[in-house]
Motif scaffolding. Structure first.
Motif, PDB file in Angstrom:
ATOM      1  N   THR A 127       0.756  -1.136  -0.018  1.00 17.00           N
ATOM      2  CA  THR A 127       0.059  -0.102   0.214  1.00 17.00           C
ATOM      3  C   THR A 127       0.961   1.387   0.110  1.00 17.00           C
ATOM      4  O   THR A 127       1.818   1.264   0.712  1.00 17.00           O
ATOM      5  N   GLY A 128       0.417   2.305  -0.602  1.00 18.87           N
ATOM      6  CA  GLY A 128       1.080   3.637  -0.750  1.00 18.87           C
ATOM      7  C   GLY A 128       0.273   4.452  -1.262  1.00 18.87           C
ATOM      8  O   GLY A 128      -0.975   4.394  -0.898  1.00 18.87           O
ATOM      9  N   TYR A 129       0.653   5.660  -1.788  1.00 16.70           N
ATOM     10  CA  TYR A 129      -0.349   6.551  -2.344  1.00 16.70           C
ATOM     11  C   TYR A 129       0.380   7.273  -3.761  1.00 16.70           C
ATOM     12  O   TYR A 129       1.553   7.043  -4.090  1.00 16.70           O
ATOM     13  N   PHE A 130      -0.559   7.902  -4.297  1.00 24.31           N
ATOM     14  CA  PHE A 130      -0.463   8.223  -5.548  1.00 24.31           C
ATOM     15  C   PHE A 130      -0.992   9.722  -5.613  1.00 24.31           C
ATOM     16  O   PHE A 130      -2.123  10.051  -5.201  1.00 24.31           O
ATOM     17  N   ALA A 133      -3.512   4.002  -2.174  1.00 27.39           N
ATOM     18  CA  ALA A 133      -3.981   2.786  -3.124  1.00 27.39           C
ATOM     19  C   ALA A 133      -3.011   1.728  -3.123  1.00 27.39           C
ATOM     20  O   ALA A 133      -1.947   1.834  -2.373  1.00 27.39           O
ATOM     21  N   TRP A 134      -3.460   0.533  -3.484  1.00 26.62           N
ATOM     22  CA  TRP A 134      -2.456  -0.448  -3.355  1.00 26.62           C
ATOM     23  C   TRP A 134      -1.648  -0.310  -4.836  1.00 26.62           C
ATOM     24  O   TRP A 134      -2.328   0.259  -5.872  1.00 26.62           O
ATOM     25  N   ASN A 135      -0.606  -0.720  -4.810  1.00 26.80           N
ATOM     26  CA  ASN A 135       0.380  -0.671  -5.893  1.00 26.80           C
ATOM     27  C   ASN A 135      -0.234  -0.990  -7.286  1.00 26.80           C
ATOM     28  O   ASN A 135       0.092  -0.161  -8.274  1.00 26.80           O
ATOM     29  N   GLY A 136      -0.796  -2.058  -7.419  1.00 27.76           N
ATOM     30  CA  GLY A 136      -1.530  -2.577  -8.755  1.00 27.76           C
ATOM     31  C   GLY A 136      -2.341  -1.635  -9.262  1.00 27.76           C
ATOM     32  O   GLY A 136      -2.287  -1.086 -10.417  1.00 27.76           O
TER      33      GLY A 136
END
Lengths: 336, 319, 353
Positions: free
Chosen positions: A106-109, A202-205
């Protein structure tokens, strides 16, 4: 199959499954593991689903409640293609019930044209949401992730059961943070491209897919930046399981087995953008899909993986769900 | 079936009069009354997620009700009612001129065309219609870029998606047809001579509209309000697709108590209070509707005169 | 003064046009975006493509379908023209020819090509569309049966029970769908305990298994109430003396019912059935909460898909469903018109008054 949104290459669940395996797939989607368990539990073994894709830590309680059945490993010989690192996980040490579908984090965009600051950590994310991007940010609609964001930012283990931590988390998220949220959205990619948010957890994918959508929408993907959550973030692994009482168990096994063929698996990977846990991944990629874009959002270095934590189901989960619901109510209420 | 119905007809209902309605009565008892009775029961229970039916009915309490009245939940309630009331009002205001036009101002052939045009969109999938609103409202969409290009809005584009505004627009859109149709039916039934008589007696068009047409259209407005306001209050789709966090409506909140959160007592209490609120709003609305024409009648003695004139013409209403 | 009179209708017609444009904006966008080249329904990629339409637009298949369609329809039109001129042909029959021709053309195409399957099975939405039809059909049958019967009873045998029954029908109509949805969703796990009905539901056969039966129940509630109202309204506007006269004249009861009562309520039943079918086909709220894996309908599947990226083929599915529904409505309008109903009367029938 009952799975997460947009989680397999449509070819693999559609035409190709039909022509290669003579299996017709029907796919339904759920938004969280809780939804999945609710739906399975409600029909008590007659839900009609064959394949389900729960996240690892939820597997023990699903076994306990009798919602999934043992895999017939003789029907899944391709399990040998899976990297042993991704087998024999804590929730199912012998892989009697599950096999790794893929894992992610999980990260962000965010849109660098709208957000001037360079962001690197969860604390940055929280600050931006409450500041520059207030009313223009989205978070994942799943309680552990939503609360995890705060725990990680504050260097607390996200599996904490300490009441003080949970209270502090609730206090902050519900009373200070929630009002800045624009949406609880587990799959923000399309909506990012529409321009609905300027920053999204968001999740990476899914974040990787956002690049494609943004380009389609006539935007400039280079304006957008993906950030892996720091100092810590999540490592989740979704697993293929066969539901208890599955009406087509054999076809289900056949399909799972087929999806574990390296070439098929990589095809799937280049669609959904999550590491599928195949052996010799880098070699496979260079052979099968050398032109894969944004690989850095799929494969992570060892030191990055070291910062990722796996979820553990604890009694605190009820509390986390409660926090999410209260936050939703709060987020919706400030205009009333 | 034909024969049994016929023989019942012949026997002049020697059995109970509601004989033919028995299947419906059983159906409604088993699948309407009983399930809802259980919802009432659940609303007094307490959450117990360890069970298959996650409600503990051992100790009944009103805890869930007080939880609903907790500030944050209550605000969503208010927001839902506000959106629905406003949307119903907008439907009447937007729909009435269309219904009026179709009922009085056009030839029979055009009536059919206008009505068909109003009804046809309602028969596209409700969901895809709602989703389709994302296209013109998208901040990066064509419309938005064009508006920015014209300099009519700020550079950020249309900032409506994921807000209550988007829900408001789409909800008016989704239910407008259900308002226009009953309005048209009611207006269409009005005896043209009533309106003409009113005008002959020197009443202006405004007075005729307020004093004769509107009161006679009352039943249509009532039907339209029932057909739109109630589903709006429980609408779950529009808010989910377009509303984001801020456009959350009570329908979506109730559903999430049963799917994700597994808090049946809370969800049940919310649903019951929602129905109570809906009924209350309707009662208030109808009291207003009931009073308004009477006030109008007082204000405009023309109506009385018109009614008397029509009666004295001794022409029975034939429509 | 004269001029003022002219202004109002113009304003009204302008307003009507505006409202109609408003009503058609999203619909036309659905059509347009089902031809989107990109991978998302809501984002126009700047290129049109028929790729989401499966085989339908693939050269030869499309021409074949179109030619067959055109031939059948032209033949139908010619035939209708001929019959209209002939006096020994009843007008009722000739007005039905055209719609029947369309149905025939569709069926013929379906028999001769695989194009339904190739489009409807595309991306797994075929099953959901099929389920939608099965669910809506079953629910409509239930609604017409129980609604029609209670409509007749209400209009012909009023009594003390009428009030209670009408109150129930009214309650069903005013209960927000979400309430029915949660009530039924929590009710079905318990249903096994009920005699007879529980057995049908827990160990049903064929269509009574796999969750479709739950959809029948859920979708039939509202629509049966609608049918009840429509039938009641139609019957109470007609004189019972007709039926009595037939009986007095010695008509056998079966014949009296078939020849007098049934024709009286037939158009109301058909209207109720088609309205109910259209409502059920589009039911999302109840269906979402009570459906199971084997009984996912189009709206349920689409609602699931809205959680992530909506692909353009959902637009294709919606357009196809739209055409089917529209066809049904057109058919209905023809049937009602045949009975001499004006547009106003048709509208009145639909609103149950």
């Amino acid at each position: 199959m009952y799975t997460w949104g947009d989680y397999n290459d449509p070819d693999l669940v559609g035409a190709l499954a039909g022509s290669t395996l003579n299996v017709t797939m029907k796919v339904d989607y759920y938004a969280s593991n809780e939804d999945l368990i609710t739906k399975l539990a409600a029909s008590a073994g007659s839900s009609g689903f064959d394949i389900v894709v729960p996240t690892g830590p939820y597997i023990p309680q699903m076994i306990e409640k009798g919602l999934i059945q043992k895999l017939d490993k003789t029907l899944i010989p391709n399990m040998i293609n899976v990297d042993p690192n991704y087998l024999a996980q804590a929730w199912d040490p012998t892989n009697d019930y599950s096999v790794c579908k893929n894992w992610g984090t999980t990260g962000y965009f965010y849109d660098t044209t709208k957000i001037s600051k360079e962001l690197t950590t969860w604390q940055d994310f929280i600050d931006t949401c409450m500041g520059e991007a207030s009313g223009n940010c989205s978070v994942i609609d799943a309680a552990p992730n939503y609360c995890g964001m705060w725990f990680w930012a504050n260097k607390i283990n996200w599996n904490t059961e300490t009441k003080a931590d949970l209270d502090a988390c609730e206090k902050f998220l519900v009373e200070e943070f929630a009002q800045h949220i624009k949406a609880f959205d587990s799959y923000p990619s399309t909506k990012l491209a529409e321009g609905a948010y300027s920053i999204a957890m968001a999740w990476n994918g899914d974040a990787r897919q956002a690049y494609v959508r943004i380009e389609e929408a006539g935007g400039n993907p280079a304006d957008w930046k993906w950030v892996l959550g720091a100092p810590n973030t999540e490592l989740w692994m979704d697993n293929y399981c066969v539901a208890a009482g599955a009406p087509n168990a054999e076809a289900a096994h056949a399909w799972i087995n087929w999806d574990l063929i390296p070439e098929i698996s990589i095809k799937d990977l280049s669609y959904h953008g999550y590491h599928t846990g195949m052996k010799n991944m880098s070699q496979l990629i260079s052979e099968v899909a050398p032109d894969l874009v944004k690989g850095d959002m799929i494969f992570f270095g060892d030191e990055q993986v070291a910062t990722m934590q796996t979820q553990v189901i604890t009694p605190a989960l009820d509390r986390l769900i409660d926090i999410l619901n209260k936050s939703k109510a709060k987020a919706g209420a400030d205009l009333a | 079936m034909t024969f049994s119905v016929a023989s019942v007809l012949r026997r002049r209902w020697r059995g109970p009069k509601y004989l033919l309605a028995i299947p419906a009565i059983i159906w409604y008892l088993v699948f309407f009354a009983a399930p809802i009775a259980f919802i009432v029961l659940y609303s007094f229970g307490t959450k117990d997620s360890s069970r298959l039916v996650p409600v503990d009915l051992g100790s009944l309490s009103t805890k869930s009700y007080s939880a609903v009245f907790d500030e944050t939940f209550f605000k969503t309630f208010r927001a839902t009612l506000r959106i629905s009331v406003l949307a119903t009002f907008l439907c009447v205001v937007i729909g009435l001129p269309v219904a009026y036009f179709a009922a009085f101002k056009v030839a029979e052939k055009w009536k059919a065309i206008i009505l068909a045009a109003v009804v046809v969109p309602s028969f596209t999938s409700f969901l895809i219609r709602t989703v389709a609103w994302r296209i013109p409202l998208a901040p990066n969409g064509t419309l938005s870029k064009w508006l920015v290009g014209m300099g009519w809005i700020s550079d950020n584009g249309i900032q409506i998606l994921e807000t209550p505004m988007a829900v408001q627009i789409a909800i008016v859109y989704n239910y407008l047809g259900f308002m226009i149709l009953p309005l048209f039916v009611a207006l269409d039934r009005i005896d043209v001579r009533m309106r003409e008589a009113s005008k002959d007696l020197g009443a202006g068009r405004v007075a005729t509209f307020m004093g004769v047409t509107l009161p006679l259209a009352g039943p249509g407005i009532v039907a339209g309000v029932l057909l739109t306001f109630i589903p709006m209050c429980g609408d779950y789709v529009t808010a989910t697709v377009l509303g984001g966090a801020k456009g959350n409506m009570i329908g979506a909140m109730i559903a999430s108590q049963f799917s994700g959160a597994q808090n049946w007592p809370l969800g049940s209490a919310m649903a019951i209070l929602m129905i109570a609120a809906v009924l209350l709003a309707l009662v208030v609305g109808f009291v207003v509707v009931w009073i308004a024409p009477r006030l109008a009648a007082l204000a405009s003695p023309v109506v009385q005169v018109v009614r008397r004139k029509i009666l004295s013409d001794q022409s029975p209403a034939s429509k | 003064m004269r001029k003022k009179i002219e202004v109002l209708p113009k304003l009204l017609s302008a307003w009507t046009v505006l409202v109609l444009v408003f009503l058609f904006i999203p619909i036309s966008l659905v059509f347009l975006h089902s031809f989107n080249y990109g991978g998302s329904f809501t984002i126009w990629s700047g290129r049109a493509s028929t790729k989401w339409w499966g085989e339908l637009f693939n050269g030869g298949v499309m021409y074949g379908v179109l030619i067959r369609f055109a031939v059948v329809v032209v033949a139908g039109v010619v035939f209708a023209r001929i019959t209209k001129r002939r006096e020994n042909f009843s007008k009722r029959v000739s007005s039905l020819i055209l719609p029947l021709t369309f149905v025939f053309a569709i069926v013929l195409n379906g028999l001769m090509t695989e194009w339904y399957r190739t489009i409807f099975d595309f991306a797994g939405i075929g099953d959901s569309i099929r389920n939608s039809f099965i669910a809506a059909f079953g629910a409509t049958v239930i609604a017409v049966l129980i609604g029609g019967m209670s409509g007749v009873a209400l209009a012909r045998r009023p009594g003390g029970w009428t009030k209670f029954f009408m109150a129930t029908v009214f309650l069903i109509l005013v209960t927000p769908e979400i309430m029915d949805a949660i009530a039924l969703a929590t009710w079905f796990p318990r249903i096994k305990a009920i005699p007879v009905i529980g057995i049908i539901f827990s160990s049903g056969w064929g269509p009574f298994n796999g969750g479709i039966n739950k959809l029948w129940v859920g979708q039939s509630l509202y629509s049966s109430a609608v049918v009840t109202l429509i039938v009641r309204a139609r019957l109470s506007g007609l004189d019972e003396a007709l039926e009595e006269a037939a009986a007095d004249l010695g008509a056998p009861p079966g014949r009296a019912f078939r020849q007098i009562t049934l024709p009286l309520i037939a158009s109301a039943m058909v209207a109720g059935a088609l309205l109910s079918f259209a409502l059920c086909l589009d039911n999302a709220v109840i269906s979402t909460l009570i459906s199971e894996a084997g009984s996912t309908t189009f709206p349920v599947a689409l609602l699931g898909a809205t959680r992530s990226t909506i692909k353009p083929f959902w637009g294709v599915g919606a357009v196809l469903l739209f055409i089917v529904t529209l066809g049904a409505l057109w058919f209905l309008a023809v049937i009602l018109r045949r009975g001499g109903d004006s547009a106003s009367k048709i509208a009145a029938t639909f609103t149950g008054s």
